[in-house]
Design a protein around this motif. Sequence first.
Motif, PDB file in Angstrom:
ATOM      1  N   CYS A  97       0.825  -1.218   0.000  1.00 44.48           N
ATOM      2  CA  CYS A  97       0.000   0.000   0.000  1.00 44.48           C
ATOM      3  C   CYS A  97       0.852   1.258   0.000  1.00 44.48           C
ATOM      4  CB  CYS A  97      -0.933   0.001   1.208  1.00 44.48           C
ATOM      5  SG  CYS A  97      -2.151  -1.335   1.215  1.00 44.48           S
ATOM      6  N   MET A 137      -4.912   0.601   7.336  1.00 49.73           N
ATOM      7  CA  MET A 137      -4.480   0.994   6.004  1.00 49.73           C
ATOM      8  C   MET A 137      -3.954   2.427   6.043  1.00 49.73           C
ATOM      9  SD  MET A 137      -5.200  -1.683   4.104  1.00 49.73           S
ATOM     10  CE  MET A 137      -5.315  -1.116   2.418  1.00 49.73           C
ATOM     11  N   GLN A 179     -12.669  -0.473  -0.799  1.00 47.72           N
ATOM     12  CA  GLN A 179     -13.298   0.679  -0.161  1.00 47.72           C
ATOM     13  C   GLN A 179     -12.282   1.648   0.425  1.00 47.72           C
ATOM     14  OE1 GLN A 179     -15.984  -1.083   2.661  1.00 47.72           O
ATOM     15  NE2 GLN A 179     -17.543  -1.562   1.116  1.00 47.72           N
ATOM     16  N   SER A 180     -11.059   1.197   0.624  1.00 51.06           N
ATOM     17  CA  SER A 180     -10.017   2.079   1.156  1.00 51.06           C
ATOM     18  C   SER A 180      -9.226   2.784   0.061  1.00 51.06           C
ATOM     19  CB  SER A 180      -9.048   1.274   2.037  1.00 51.06           C
ATOM     20  OG  SER A 180      -8.394   0.272   1.271  1.00 51.06           O
TER      21      SER A 180
END
Length: 526
Positions: free
Chosen positions: A237, A261, A286-287
């Motif tokens: 990420c 996250m 969704q993040s």
Amino acid sequence: MWEHLSPIALELVLDLVRHGRGSSIQDVPSLACVCRKWAETVLGVLWRETTITRFLCTLADDLCACLSRSTCVDDAIQLIQHSDITRFIYYGRKIIRLAYDYQPKRNQTIIPPWAVIALCNSWTFPLPNLERIDFSSADREGWYVLPHLVSPRTSSVVLDLHPESVDALEVDPTSLKEVLSRLSDAAIDVFIVRMKKKESATLAGIFTEFIPKLPTIRKLQIPLAGASVPNALYPLCLNRSLAAVDFQIYGGTFDLDHLLMPPSPFPNLRTLHLASTISFYLPLIQSIQSTLLNCIRLSFVEHVPCPSATFHSLIQATCSATTSLRTFELTIKAPSSHRTLSNLPTAAVFLPLLAHRKLEELRVDLGVPVQMTDGDIDTISYMWPHCRKLKLVSNIGVDGLPAGWKPMCTFRGLAALLFHLRHIRELAIEFDATTLEEMMDDGIGPLDSPTLTPDGESFSGQIRRTSQLRVLEVGHSPGGEPSSVAGFIGVLCPKLLELKWLEESEKWARTQLVLNKIRDVRSRYL
């Protein structure tokens, strides 16, 4: 004058000789006899992309036979002469892409792995300019060769754990883990692993632990398994160079709701391929808030009790994560179940996708038929004028269809779709072909249409002039009268090459025969 050509011009000449008509790879070495400059360029072209067997067999006539008789690394070192090492180093500098495929049971003349390791140990980096390596080994001993072939310039590593020519693949988890630990020193930006699902989840867990050792990865295709999957996603990420990921999740579900996250995960991600479950995908997507993510391909295997609500929330979350979606593919392989017509999804599940006007490819297989009317098809086709591939057919058997199911779309919807999507090349849609006679009775046929475009041209005439359709898939559509249906499709789609259907249908088979005759006549006289 040939010897005064620049190296770039020489490479163009060699490519023409190599790929031209009436020539073969044997014609290229003959060009090396022109002059020294040509010889250097020819060697660079020949050794730019090769295999380990072809590379070692050309070093010396007796080297391959000597190395094949060796039984260990020390034995192979004694058989190698100094001239072979010098030649190995000289040609090794020219190799940019190398393929290593060790299958001792299929190929008896292949050089054993200890012989390759002995040659590689003769120099610090035997292949200093190697940029990509395609590696596959059917034996655990062959995997120890991989770290010796990788150089600091190696940026792409492709591991094939299920070659088609191997019946049983022996991969030792311990040796694989040791080999991957040695690759952490290379600046790898493309790492691809191909593995069958029947392989144990232990190997996927080893690759999951290897992810944090790839800080500069740009393209990643890897299987994931084990409890460390959520923790392995966190360094990805934060990776600003990551542009494409392809994950295959093995071994149950994972709780991503409690995963912390970062504020902007995957900042430069452009391509996302995922084979998992919906419960794993939703917290992840969704993040994400990206303006670069333009290609999403999803594959799920699970039963969905409420299709309309689940599919709508799934597509809604996907569309909210990006503003530049160009390619979207969704495949859900649900177990066979007996559904009623009232429990089938409708075209409302595609409403979030209408905001992405630049969509070019859409493939949706929800595992159940989707109820779509002519108005729905007209709206969808109008909202995506740049779409070139559109698939709205579920690849299920006849037993999976609800009792009394029949497509609500008619030939009118098909004609409207071909009108709006003029550049579409592949189309998969289910429609009722028996409605053609009704449409013909209303005076709307393939050659005569009262509808005019703003330019004054007839509706059907503009379709015939602009339709680029090559492949038409009708799924479980009920067939109509073969000659009429083939005539209608043949006129609207003059460039059609292939007609597909899912179940055995005599009417569609006869329609295909008529279309073939129409295509033969058109190619002969037009």
